[in-house]
Enzyme design. Structure first.
Site, PDB file in Angstrom:
ATOM      1  N   THR A 144     -15.361 105.092 -18.593  1.00 51.28           N
ATOM      2  CA  THR A 144     -14.305 105.849 -19.209  1.00 51.28           C
ATOM      3  C   THR A 144     -13.752 105.078 -20.202  1.00 51.28           C
ATOM      4  O   THR A 144     -13.408 103.832 -20.066  1.00 51.28           O
ATOM      5  CB  THR A 144     -13.376 106.399 -18.100  1.00 51.28           C
ATOM      6  N   SER A 179      -4.684 103.944 -14.430  1.00 50.32           N
ATOM      7  CA  SER A 179      -4.604 104.506 -13.003  1.00 50.32           C
ATOM      8  C   SER A 179      -5.483 103.665 -12.071  1.00 50.32           C
ATOM      9  O   SER A 179      -6.409 102.958 -12.542  1.00 50.32           O
ATOM     10  CB  SER A 179      -5.145 105.961 -12.990  1.00 50.32           C
ATOM     11  N   TYR A 181      -7.876 105.162 -10.425  1.00 48.29           N
ATOM     12  CA  TYR A 181      -9.237 105.741 -10.706  1.00 48.29           C
ATOM     13  C   TYR A 181      -9.922 104.850 -11.797  1.00 48.29           C
ATOM     14  O   TYR A 181     -10.989 104.495 -11.997  1.00 48.29           O
ATOM     15  CB  TYR A 181      -9.003 107.209 -11.158  1.00 48.29           C
ATOM     16  N   HIS A 182      -8.925 104.838 -13.068  1.00 48.69           N
ATOM     17  CA  HIS A 182      -9.719 104.127 -14.313  1.00 48.69           C
ATOM     18  C   HIS A 182      -9.891 102.589 -13.933  1.00 48.69           C
ATOM     19  O   HIS A 182     -10.923 102.285 -14.329  1.00 48.69           O
ATOM     20  CB  HIS A 182      -8.623 104.135 -15.476  1.00 48.69           C
ATOM     21  N   LYS A 185     -13.313 102.035 -12.404  1.00 48.64           N
ATOM     22  CA  LYS A 185     -14.536 101.964 -13.716  1.00 48.64           C
ATOM     23  C   LYS A 185     -14.321 100.746 -14.070  1.00 48.64           C
ATOM     24  O   LYS A 185     -15.674 100.257 -14.600  1.00 48.64           O
ATOM     25  CB  LYS A 185     -14.385 103.054 -14.515  1.00 48.64           C
TER      26      LYS A 185
HETATM   27  P1  NAD Z   1     -17.031 115.971 -10.627  1.00 49.87           P
HETATM   28  O1  NAD Z   1     -16.014 115.190  -9.675  1.00 49.87           O
HETATM   29  O2  NAD Z   1     -17.351 117.107 -11.261  1.00 49.87           O
HETATM   30  O3  NAD Z   1     -18.638 115.421 -10.385  1.00 49.87           O
HETATM   31  C1  NAD Z   1     -18.915 114.326  -9.671  1.00 49.87           C
HETATM   32  C2  NAD Z   1     -19.887 114.364  -8.614  1.00 49.87           C
HETATM   33  O4  NAD Z   1     -20.317 113.340  -7.966  1.00 49.87           O
HETATM   34  C3  NAD Z   1     -19.398 115.676  -7.723  1.00 49.87           C
HETATM   35  O5  NAD Z   1     -20.374 116.599  -7.520  1.00 49.87           O
HETATM   36  C4  NAD Z   1     -19.208 114.887  -6.343  1.00 49.87           C
HETATM   37  O6  NAD Z   1     -19.504 115.663  -5.180  1.00 49.87           O
HETATM   38  C5  NAD Z   1     -20.158 113.563  -6.343  1.00 49.87           C
HETATM   39  N1  NAD Z   1     -19.908 112.459  -5.739  1.00 49.87           N
HETATM   40  C6  NAD Z   1     -18.740 111.815  -5.864  1.00 49.87           C
HETATM   41  N2  NAD Z   1     -18.869 110.752  -4.874  1.00 49.87           N
HETATM   42  C7  NAD Z   1     -19.971 110.700  -4.380  1.00 49.87           C
HETATM   43  C8  NAD Z   1     -20.702 109.862  -3.418  1.00 49.87           C
HETATM   44  N3  NAD Z   1     -20.083 109.021  -2.885  1.00 49.87           N
HETATM   45  N4  NAD Z   1     -21.931 110.405  -3.139  1.00 49.87           N
HETATM   46  C9  NAD Z   1     -22.646 111.229  -3.678  1.00 49.87           C
HETATM   47  N5  NAD Z   1     -22.159 112.053  -4.724  1.00 49.87           N
HETATM   48  C10 NAD Z   1     -20.658 111.796  -4.986  1.00 49.87           C
HETATM   49  O7  NAD Z   1     -16.629 114.999 -11.958  1.00 49.87           O
HETATM   50  P2  NAD Z   1     -17.139 115.073 -13.673  1.00 49.87           P
HETATM   51  O8  NAD Z   1     -16.056 115.603 -14.470  1.00 49.87           O
HETATM   52  O9  NAD Z   1     -18.538 115.702 -13.679  1.00 49.87           O
HETATM   53  O10 NAD Z   1     -17.312 113.592 -13.980  1.00 49.87           O
HETATM   54  C11 NAD Z   1     -18.684 112.935 -13.833  1.00 49.87           C
HETATM   55  C12 NAD Z   1     -18.407 111.517 -14.265  1.00 49.87           C
HETATM   56  O11 NAD Z   1     -17.955 111.257 -15.520  1.00 49.87           O
HETATM   57  C13 NAD Z   1     -17.467 110.698 -13.238  1.00 49.87           C
HETATM   58  O12 NAD Z   1     -17.978 109.468 -13.043  1.00 49.87           O
HETATM   59  C14 NAD Z   1     -16.311 110.581 -14.402  1.00 49.87           C
HETATM   60  O13 NAD Z   1     -15.557 109.498 -13.920  1.00 49.87           O
HETATM   61  C15 NAD Z   1     -17.156 110.279 -15.791  1.00 49.87           C
HETATM   62  N6  NAD Z   1     -16.188 111.202 -16.906  1.00 49.87           N
HETATM   63  C16 NAD Z   1     -15.715 112.454 -16.620  1.00 49.87           C
HETATM   64  C17 NAD Z   1     -14.784 112.723 -17.730  1.00 49.87           C
HETATM   65  C18 NAD Z   1     -14.241 114.054 -17.814  1.00 49.87           C
HETATM   66  O14 NAD Z   1     -13.519 114.572 -18.673  1.00 49.87           O
HETATM   67  N7  NAD Z   1     -14.718 115.083 -16.855  1.00 49.87           N
HETATM   68  C19 NAD Z   1     -14.452 112.070 -18.715  1.00 49.87           C
HETATM   69  C20 NAD Z   1     -14.841 110.571 -18.794  1.00 49.87           C
HETATM   70  C21 NAD Z   1     -15.680 110.144 -17.844  1.00 49.87           C
HETATM   71  N1  USQ Z   2      -1.844 115.409 -20.142  1.00 47.63           N
HETATM   72  C1  USQ Z   2      -0.769 116.253 -20.707  1.00 47.63           C
HETATM   73  N2  USQ Z   2      -0.561 117.637 -20.176  1.00 47.63           N
HETATM   74  C2  USQ Z   2      -1.336 117.934 -19.132  1.00 47.63           C
HETATM   75  C3  USQ Z   2      -2.644 117.223 -18.784  1.00 47.63           C
HETATM   76  C4  USQ Z   2      -2.687 115.959 -19.307  1.00 47.63           C
HETATM   77  O1  USQ Z   2       0.038 115.807 -21.581  1.00 47.63           O
HETATM   78  O2  USQ Z   2      -1.504 118.966 -18.685  1.00 47.63           O
HETATM   79  C5  USQ Z   2      -2.122 114.032 -20.915  1.00 47.63           C
HETATM   80  C6  USQ Z   2      -1.843 113.029 -19.781  1.00 47.63           C
HETATM   81  O3  USQ Z   2      -0.594 112.421 -19.722  1.00 47.63           O
HETATM   82  C7  USQ Z   2      -2.816 111.973 -20.482  1.00 47.63           C
HETATM   83  C8  USQ Z   2      -3.862 112.816 -21.354  1.00 47.63           C
HETATM   84  O4  USQ Z   2      -3.039 114.106 -21.536  1.00 47.63           O
HETATM   85  O5  USQ Z   2      -2.014 111.223 -21.469  1.00 47.63           O
HETATM   86  C9  USQ Z   2      -5.247 113.032 -20.650  1.00 47.63           C
HETATM   87  O6  USQ Z   2      -5.007 113.276 -19.383  1.00 47.63           O
HETATM   88  P1  USQ Z   2      -6.200 113.903 -18.712  1.00 47.63           P
HETATM   89  O7  USQ Z   2      -5.910 114.514 -17.351  1.00 47.63           O
HETATM   90  O8  USQ Z   2      -6.859 115.250 -19.565  1.00 47.63           O
HETATM   91  O9  USQ Z   2      -7.227 112.924 -18.493  1.00 47.63           O
HETATM   92  P2  USQ Z   2      -7.498 111.546 -17.750  1.00 47.63           P
HETATM   93  O10 USQ Z   2      -6.398 111.431 -16.607  1.00 47.63           O
HETATM   94  O11 USQ Z   2      -7.412 110.261 -18.611  1.00 47.63           O
HETATM   95  O12 USQ Z   2      -9.056 111.559 -17.083  1.00 47.63           O
HETATM   96  C10 USQ Z   2      -9.897 112.313 -17.675  1.00 47.63           C
HETATM   97  C11 USQ Z   2     -10.923 112.591 -16.544  1.00 47.63           C
HETATM   98  C12 USQ Z   2     -11.556 111.354 -16.138  1.00 47.63           C
HETATM   99  C13 USQ Z   2     -11.925 110.458 -17.340  1.00 47.63           C
HETATM  100  C14 USQ Z   2     -10.887 110.422 -18.613  1.00 47.63           C
HETATM  101  C15 USQ Z   2     -11.423 109.881 -19.833  1.00 47.63           C
HETATM  102  O13 USQ Z   2     -10.377 113.408 -15.452  1.00 47.63           O
HETATM  103  O14 USQ Z   2     -12.597 111.568 -15.352  1.00 47.63           O
HETATM  104  O15 USQ Z   2     -12.562 109.304 -17.109  1.00 47.63           O
HETATM  105  O16 USQ Z   2     -10.445 111.820 -18.748  1.00 47.63           O
HETATM  106  S1  USQ Z   2      -9.974 108.980 -20.719  1.00 47.63           S
HETATM  107  O17 USQ Z   2      -8.892 109.673 -20.624  1.00 47.63           O
HETATM  108  O18 USQ Z   2     -10.820 108.666 -22.013  1.00 47.63           O
HETATM  109  O19 USQ Z   2     -10.132 107.696 -19.750  1.00 47.63           O
END
Ligand code: NAD
Ligand code: USQ
Length: 384
Positions: A144, A179, A181-182, A185
């Site tokens: 991420t 966070s 979470y981040h 990664k």
């Molecule tokens: P999501 O939660 O919709 O999908 C993740 C999937 O992985 C789910 O279906 C879940 O059931 C499965 N999973 C989680 N833990 C598991 C485990 N231990 N074993 C087997 N399956 C498991 O998430 P998403 O939004 O599709 O994101 C996918 C990936 O991309 C994530 O790694 C996330 O960090 C990354 N990512 C997402 C975004 C975004 O904006 N959605 C942005 C940047 C990075």
């Molecule tokens: N934000 C607002 N209002 C909202 C929601 C979010 O101002 O209603 C702000 C947050 O404070 C943050 C930004 O928007 O500054 C992004 O928040 P987000 O919830 O859209 O994104 P984030 O928490 O960073 O996480 C999401 C995905 C995660 C992925 C990440 C990419 O859930 O899986 O890794 O985006 S990145 O942001 O580049 O790290």
């Protein structure tokens, strides 16, 4: 190629599996459906109804004639991971299967521990399985952009050339994530770089920005192929939330000043980036990093873009920021690697988000408005 998509039942994994299958790759999915369990825990549901995995796979076969395989299991179960790689024998593994919401990881100690355990140990099991079963497998791992945080210098693609006291070196770019979470990664990236350096694995770490959108050319072919769309204050991401809030007539919730800037990417570009990375594998021993985002925008600009495109009136509300993050900062990201491989980005300025308005309008009765509120705070209070 034979491609295994871990997390293939999720928001991005499902459309990625369809895109790869559509392009002729032998594709299979791994998932343990834990994402569907978080919905139950939080009392929410995807704004767009989604089918279960068996129905999705059957619908895709009906529509395309292509069969996607499935393996149901948990990456924390190392025997399952080894067995799946032995059975499917992939050329590439696309790893999406992690807990991906920053607010979820910040709910409390238990959720932070769960997130880091699930993500870091799942990834470690996978690294061992690849090394011991077939080190030629190309790992394409979703990282991420938030791993880097918001440094006051340009963000390079994973690596940084430094000069210190007259000597130079190439080091992993310093990370300052926002966070637990981040942070998970960041730990994954370090473990993968180590496995490439020590065992000679080949990996591509994709530092992806915030994804928006809900349809790809494949999911749009049949309602049963829809992917999920999250709106709640825990899993909903910023641009998707603002679109949904606009259609519901709810204020767009900018946290703080809205000066925080993030990398953004359209879901159609996400799936294409994965295809490009899979079809041009990293070299043996190479830890290749791409910044998977196409443009940077402040939260304020994102809200303004939605307000301008929405045909009705839109209110914008500044909430006290529940997160701890820099309100205004420098942000300049290098993201040329994927474009060099052939990505042709969809930019927000020329993408009509109108189709998203229609999708939300058709499903808005499914929204629980109370769940829009950002309930999770980053700060801790003493309970001594
Ligand atoms: P999501 O939660 O919709 O999908 C993740 C999937 O992985 C789910 O279906 C879940 O059931 C499965 N999973 C989680 N833990 C598991 C485990 N231990 N074993 C087997 N399956 C498991 O998430 P998403 O939004 O599709 O994101 C996918 C990936 O991309 C994530 O790694 C996330 O960090 C990354 N990512 C997402 C975004 C975004 O904006 N959605 C942005 C940047 C990075
Ligand atoms: N934000 C607002 N209002 C909202 C929601 C979010 O101002 O209603 C702000 C947050 O404070 C943050 C930004 O928007 O500054 C992004 O928040 P987000 O919830 O859209 O994104 P984030 O928490 O960073 O996480 C999401 C995905 C995660 C992925 C990440 C990419 O859930 O899986 O890794 O985006 S990145 O942001 O580049 O790290």
């Amino acid at each position: 190629m034979r491609v295994l998509v871990l997390g293939g039942d999720g928001y991005l994994g499902w459309p990625t599996a369809l895109h790869l299958s559509d392009r002729g790759h032998e594709t299979a999915i791994v998932d343990n459906f834990t994402r569907r369990d978080y919905d139950k825990e939080l009392g929410v549901q995807s704004l767009v109804p989604i089918e279960d995995l068996d129905m999705r796979i059957a619908a895709w076969q009906e529509v395309s004639g292509q069969r996607i395989g499935s393996y149901v299991g948990d990456l924390l179960d190392a025997d399952f991971v080894y067995e799946t790689l032995r059975k499917f024998r992939p050329d590439a593994v696309v790893h999406y299967a992690e807990q991906r919401a920053a607010p979820y990881s910040m709910i409390d100690r238990a959720h932070a521990v769960y997130t880091q355990h699930n993500n870091v140990i799942g990834n470690l099991n996978l690294l061992y399985a690849i090394a011991e079963i077939d080190p030629e497998i190309h790992l394409v791992k979703l990282g991420t952009m938030g791993e880097y945080g918001t440094p006051n210098i340009d963000i390079e693609e994973g690596w940084l050339e430094i000069e210190h006291k007259g000597r130079t070196d190439r080091v992993l770019y310093p990370k300052r994530p926002g966070s637990f979470y981040h942070l998970s990664k960041v730990h994954d990236s370090h473990n993968i770089e180590f496995a490439c350096r020590i065992w000679g694995l080949r990996a591509t770490d994709l530092n992806q920005g915030v994804v928006y959108g809900q349809q790809t050319p494949q999911t749009a072919q049949d309602d049963r192929l829809a992917t999920r769309l999250d709106y709640d204050g825990v899993f909903g991401t910023v641009l998707n939330r603002f679109i949904i809030q606009a259609v519901l007539g709810q204020p767009l919730t900018i946290y703080g000043t809205g000066g925080q800037t993030r990398g953004m990417i359209d879901i159609r570009d996400t799936v294409e980036c994965i295809r490009l990375a899979v079809e041009s594998p990293a070299e043996a021993g190479e830890f290749r990093v791409f910044n998977q985002m196409t443009e940077s925008m402040s939260v304020r600009d994102i809200a303004d873009t939605v307000a301008k495109q929405y045909p009705g009136s839109v209110r914008i509300e500044h909430l006290e920021n529940p997160r701890v993050e820099a309100p205004e900062h420098y942000y300049n990201v290098v993201h040329t690697g994927l474009e060099r491989l052939g990505l042709k980005p969809h930019l927000l300025s020329d993408t009509l988000i109108e189709s998203m308005f229609d999708i939300v309008e058709a499903n808005k009765h499914r929204v629980d408005v109370d769940k829009l509120h950002p309930g999770v705070r980053w700060t801790r209070t003493s309970n001594a």
